[in-house]
Design a protein around this motif. Structure first.
Motif, PDB file in Angstrom:
ATOM      1  N   THR A  63       0.855  -1.196   0.000  1.00 48.46           N
ATOM      2  CA  THR A  63       0.000   0.000   0.000  1.00 48.46           C
ATOM      3  C   THR A  63       0.883   1.235   0.000  1.00 48.46           C
ATOM      4  N   TRP A  64       0.385   2.304  -0.625  1.00 51.35           N
ATOM      5  CA  TRP A  64       1.115   3.571  -0.638  1.00 51.35           C
ATOM      6  C   TRP A  64       0.110   4.693  -0.882  1.00 51.35           C
ATOM      7  N   PRO A  65      -0.253   5.442   0.170  1.00 49.06           N
ATOM      8  CA  PRO A  65      -1.308   6.453   0.029  1.00 49.06           C
ATOM      9  C   PRO A  65      -0.936   7.582  -0.922  1.00 49.06           C
ATOM     10  N   ALA A  66      -1.954   8.085  -1.610  1.00 46.74           N
ATOM     11  CA  ALA A  66      -1.829   9.246  -2.508  1.00 46.74           C
ATOM     12  C   ALA A  66      -0.961   8.980  -3.725  1.00 46.74           C
ATOM     13  N   ARG A  67      -0.748   7.713  -4.038  1.00 47.43           N
ATOM     14  CA  ARG A  67      -0.105   7.371  -5.308  1.00 47.43           C
ATOM     15  C   ARG A  67      -1.082   6.449  -6.033  1.00 47.43           C
ATOM     16  N   MET A  68      -1.827   7.034  -6.952  1.00 52.09           N
ATOM     17  CA  MET A  68      -2.928   6.333  -7.609  1.00 52.09           C
ATOM     18  C   MET A  68      -3.760   5.580  -6.577  1.00 52.09           C
ATOM     19  N   GLN A  69      -4.190   6.318  -5.570  1.00 51.52           N
ATOM     20  CA  GLN A  69      -5.039   5.767  -4.510  1.00 51.52           C
ATOM     21  C   GLN A  69      -6.500   5.947  -4.894  1.00 51.52           C
ATOM     22  N   ARG A  70      -7.241   4.872  -4.873  1.00 54.46           N
ATOM     23  CA  ARG A  70      -8.670   4.925  -5.202  1.00 54.46           C
ATOM     24  C   ARG A  70      -9.441   5.397  -3.969  1.00 54.46           C
ATOM     25  N   LEU A  71     -10.204   6.462  -4.138  1.00 54.92           N
ATOM     26  CA  LEU A  71     -11.050   6.976  -3.058  1.00 54.92           C
ATOM     27  C   LEU A  71     -12.475   6.490  -3.292  1.00 54.92           C
ATOM     28  N   THR A  72     -12.970   5.700  -2.369  1.00 52.94           N
ATOM     29  CA  THR A  72     -14.302   5.110  -2.554  1.00 52.94           C
ATOM     30  C   THR A  72     -15.302   5.592  -1.518  1.00 52.94           C
ATOM     31  N   GLN A  73     -14.824   6.213  -0.442  1.00 56.33           N
ATOM     32  CA  GLN A  73     -15.733   6.712   0.591  1.00 56.33           C
ATOM     33  C   GLN A  73     -15.057   7.855   1.325  1.00 56.33           C
ATOM     34  N   GLY A  74     -15.857   8.617   2.075  1.00 54.68           N
ATOM     35  CA  GLY A  74     -15.307   9.726   2.844  1.00 54.68           C
ATOM     36  C   GLY A  74     -16.156  10.972   2.721  1.00 54.68           C
ATOM     37  N   ASP A  75     -15.828  11.961   3.539  1.00 50.01           N
ATOM     38  CA  ASP A  75     -16.633  13.178   3.619  1.00 50.01           C
ATOM     39  C   ASP A  75     -16.631  13.985   2.328  1.00 50.01           C
ATOM     40  N   LEU A  76     -15.511  13.942   1.588  1.00 52.63           N
ATOM     41  CA  LEU A  76     -15.399  14.733   0.358  1.00 52.63           C
ATOM     42  C   LEU A  76     -16.075  14.046  -0.828  1.00 52.63           C
ATOM     43  N   ILE A  77     -16.064  12.736  -0.811  1.00 55.90           N
ATOM     44  CA  ILE A  77     -16.551  11.962  -1.959  1.00 55.90           C
ATOM     45  C   ILE A  77     -18.045  12.167  -2.197  1.00 55.90           C
ATOM     46  N   ARG A  78     -18.757  12.580  -1.177  1.00 57.44           N
ATOM     47  CA  ARG A  78     -20.213  12.761  -1.344  1.00 57.44           C
ATOM     48  C   ARG A  78     -20.558  13.875  -2.327  1.00 57.44           C
ATOM     49  N   PHE A  79     -19.589  14.755  -2.639  1.00 54.48           N
ATOM     50  CA  PHE A  79     -19.846  15.829  -3.600  1.00 54.48           C
ATOM     51  C   PHE A  79     -19.678  15.363  -5.051  1.00 54.48           C
ATOM     52  N   ALA A  80     -19.125  14.171  -5.236  1.00 51.35           N
ATOM     53  CA  ALA A  80     -18.808  13.689  -6.580  1.00 51.35           C
ATOM     54  C   ALA A  80     -20.040  13.121  -7.275  1.00 51.35           C
ATOM     55  N   PRO A  81     -19.989  13.006  -8.601  1.00 52.36           N
ATOM     56  CA  PRO A  81     -21.094  12.361  -9.325  1.00 52.36           C
ATOM     57  C   PRO A  81     -21.270  10.917  -8.866  1.00 52.36           C
ATOM     58  N   GLU A  82     -22.482  10.443  -8.915  1.00 52.70           N
ATOM     59  CA  GLU A  82     -22.773   9.063  -8.527  1.00 52.70           C
ATOM     60  C   GLU A  82     -22.000   8.088  -9.410  1.00 52.70           C
ATOM     61  N   LYS A  83     -21.398   7.084  -8.782  1.00 52.02           N
ATOM     62  CA  LYS A  83     -20.633   6.030  -9.461  1.00 52.02           C
ATOM     63  C   LYS A  83     -19.352   6.539 -10.129  1.00 52.02           C
ATOM     64  N   ALA A  84     -18.929   7.768  -9.807  1.00 53.70           N
ATOM     65  CA  ALA A  84     -17.661   8.269 -10.342  1.00 53.70           C
ATOM     66  C   ALA A  84     -16.507   7.449  -9.783  1.00 53.70           C
ATOM     67  N   GLU A  85     -15.463   7.274 -10.600  1.00 51.32           N
ATOM     68  CA  GLU A  85     -14.237   6.596 -10.168  1.00 51.32           C
ATOM     69  C   GLU A  85     -13.225   7.696  -9.849  1.00 51.32           C
ATOM     70  N   ILE A  86     -12.792   7.763  -8.598  1.00 47.24           N
ATOM     71  CA  ILE A  86     -11.971   8.888  -8.146  1.00 47.24           C
ATOM     72  C   ILE A  86     -10.607   8.391  -7.703  1.00 47.24           C
ATOM     73  N   TRP A  87      -9.561   9.006  -8.280  1.00 40.99           N
ATOM     74  CA  TRP A  87      -8.188   8.643  -7.970  1.00 40.99           C
ATOM     75  C   TRP A  87      -7.454   9.852  -7.398  1.00 40.99           C
ATOM     76  N   LEU A  88      -6.551   9.579  -6.461  1.00 37.53           N
ATOM     77  CA  LEU A  88      -5.739  10.627  -5.849  1.00 37.53           C
ATOM     78  C   LEU A  88      -4.278  10.291  -6.086  1.00 37.53           C
ATOM     79  N   ASP A  89      -3.519  11.276  -6.597  1.00 38.61           N
ATOM     80  CA  ASP A  89      -2.088  11.048  -6.802  1.00 38.61           C
ATOM     81  C   ASP A  89      -1.316  12.332  -6.558  1.00 38.61           C
ATOM     82  N   GLY A  90      -0.294  12.247  -5.697  1.00 38.01           N
ATOM     83  CA  GLY A  90       0.498  13.422  -5.351  1.00 38.01           C
ATOM     84  C   GLY A  90       1.620  13.736  -6.313  1.00 38.01           C
ATOM     85  N   GLY A  91       1.772  12.972  -7.399  1.00 37.74           N
ATOM     86  CA  GLY A  91       2.819  13.251  -8.394  1.00 37.74           C
ATOM     87  C   GLY A  91       2.718  14.678  -8.903  1.00 37.74           C
TER      88      GLY A  91
END
Length: 445
Positions: free
Chosen positions: A292-320
């Motif tokens: 595991t390695w956070p914020a390197r192509m990390q899939r975000l599937t739940q959380g306080d911020l994700i509720r603002f996203a479109p339904e069924k959106a695939e959300i990735w986080l990367d610090g590159g």
């Protein structure tokens, strides 16, 4: 010394007292470590890792490999994303290592601060000294030590005899500190190479950079292993094949997304072996699926911020945050697109020491829209209007927004009539990645 302060409180005091930024030298930290009894000389075998891109992933793979063999592994990384404690993971025999607890970290920071007295020093040097104190005081089988910036004058480079020096991909970054040619930067990274100690050189896109490292290793009479020459890895039939002089291992693809992670994993396998640790095929297989390695192509599937996203959106986080990182992230997204086509949107924030146009160019022809944000946690952030202009210069459609949440809302509005849910990349900075994980209430564990 004031008692019962949190580690964060103590570090904030240090940030107020000492100059911010980098001042590349080993004199100050060497003096401090001498006052502390030179804890850096009392550590188990050290895997020292430098590079522009991929050193964090290599750190994660090396930790997973050693822990899969049941070993206790201390890990130093920087920067942290949400909490200072992320920089210090203490190993436990037969278990996964844990981030240092607050009382232990606060105590170590207090002792190192007291030992420094009133001497001028940077906070990164104090925090690096804390690394050595913590790791020397807690028994372990191995230390993985990630370089902060550069190599030659990085505060971690006070170690004199690493078990192995691993240099990951080198490209242009931090030019004001390290130089404006990739060969110069390669020489700075190769500053972690020590006479007679094994060296592993990961994949390099620049032949000149690779040759600089080989020449330095040869001059210092090091046994050197080079990706593509002494070891290699590739994808075949949905699997990863690793090969070196010991033979071939058929493995599952690494859990970390992106084809570039195959080369990163290979470099870590070779480095761990060169450091003198035996790895069973079963342990290597386990590491590929557990890393595991956070914020390197990390899939975000739940959380306080994700509720603002479109339904069924695939959300990735990367610090590159540099052009080289942009290329490998874009390649990883292209692989996802092949398997599951979706419209791509970017939410991007960057700091002003980076090359935003170079970063954005990697996504030209891929991203439908970029939403740019300012980074609240750094006073070096690029204004979101200026960043939008940079994206446009790279040939992308771009709009500035006030926050990541507003970016997610804007995408939700933009795609409301579309059948296929979007793929969203939030990235461009580790500062931004940390802000997102904090706001999402999903900090690294």
């Amino acid at each position: 010394m004031t008692q019962n302060l949190t580690a964060a409180h103590r570090i904030e005091r240090l940030l107020e007292k000492h100059p911010k930024g980098f001042d590349l030298s080993l004199e100050r930290i060497s003096r401090l470590l001498e006052a502390l009894g030179n804890p850096q000389d009392k550590l188990p075998p050290i895997i020292h890792i430098a590079g522009t891109n991929g050193k964090g992933s290599a750190t994660a793979f090396a930790r997973a490999l050693l822990e899969a063999e049941g070993l206790a592994v201390h890990v130093h990384t920087s920067p942290h994303l949400v909490n200072w404690h992320e920089r210090y993971r203490l190993g436990r025999k037969g278990e996964t290592g844990q981030l240092v607890d607050d009382a232990t970290l606060s105590d170590a920071v207090a002792r190192v601060t007291e030992a420094n007295g009133e001497h001028m020093i940077t906070v990164f040097e104090i925090l690096t000294a804390v690394t050595f104190v913590l790791f020397a005081e807690h028994p372990a089988d191995a230390v993985i030590l990630e370089v902060g910036l550069g190599g030659r004058f990085d505060a971690t480079n006070v170690i004199t005899k690493p078990a192995v020096s691993l240099i990951m991909p080198v490209s242009l970054d931090h030019q004001s500190y390290l130089g404006d040619k990739v060969e110069i930067i390669a020489a700075e990274k190769a500053g972690i190479i020590k006479r007679g100690c094994p060296v592993v050189i990961g994949y390099q896109s620049s032949d000149d950079a690779r040759q600089v490292m080989i020449d330095i290793a040869d001059r210092l009479r090091c046994a050197v292993s080079v990706f593509g020459q002494d070891f290699l890895a590739y994808q075949e039939h949905g699997r990863m094949v690793y090969q070196d002089e010991s033979g071939l291992i058929d493995l599952p693809l690494p859990r970390l997304p992106g084809r570039h992670q195959i080369a990163n994993a290979a470099a870590a396998i070779k480095a761990v072996r060169e450091a003198g640790f035996a790895l069973s095929d079963q342990a290597v297989e386990k590491a590929m699926t557990s890393v595991t390695w956070p914020a390197r192509m990390q899939r975000l599937t739940q959380g306080d911020l994700i509720r603002f996203a479109p339904e069924k959106a695939e959300i990735w986080l990367d610090g590159g945050h540099n052009p080289g990182a942009g290329v490998v992230i874009a390649e990883a997204l292209a692989e996802l697109e092949e398997r599951d086509p979706r419209p791509l949107y970017l939410i991007t924030g960057m700091i002003n020491t980076k090359d935003p146009v170079g970063y954005f160019e990697a996504f030209t022809g891929m991203a439908r829209q970029v939403y740019t944000v300012a980074i609240s946690s750094s006073d070096s952030g690029i204004d979101h209007e200026t960043l939008a202009d940079a994206a446009r210069r790279a040939g992308l459609e771009a709009l500035p927004v006030a926050s990541v949440a507003d970016g997610l809302k804007a995408i939700k509005e933009q795609v409301k009539d579309e059948v296929i849910a979007p793929r969203i990349l939030i990235g461009g900075s580790l500062y931004l990645a940390g802000d997102v994980l904090a706001a999402n209430n999903t900090p690294p564990q």
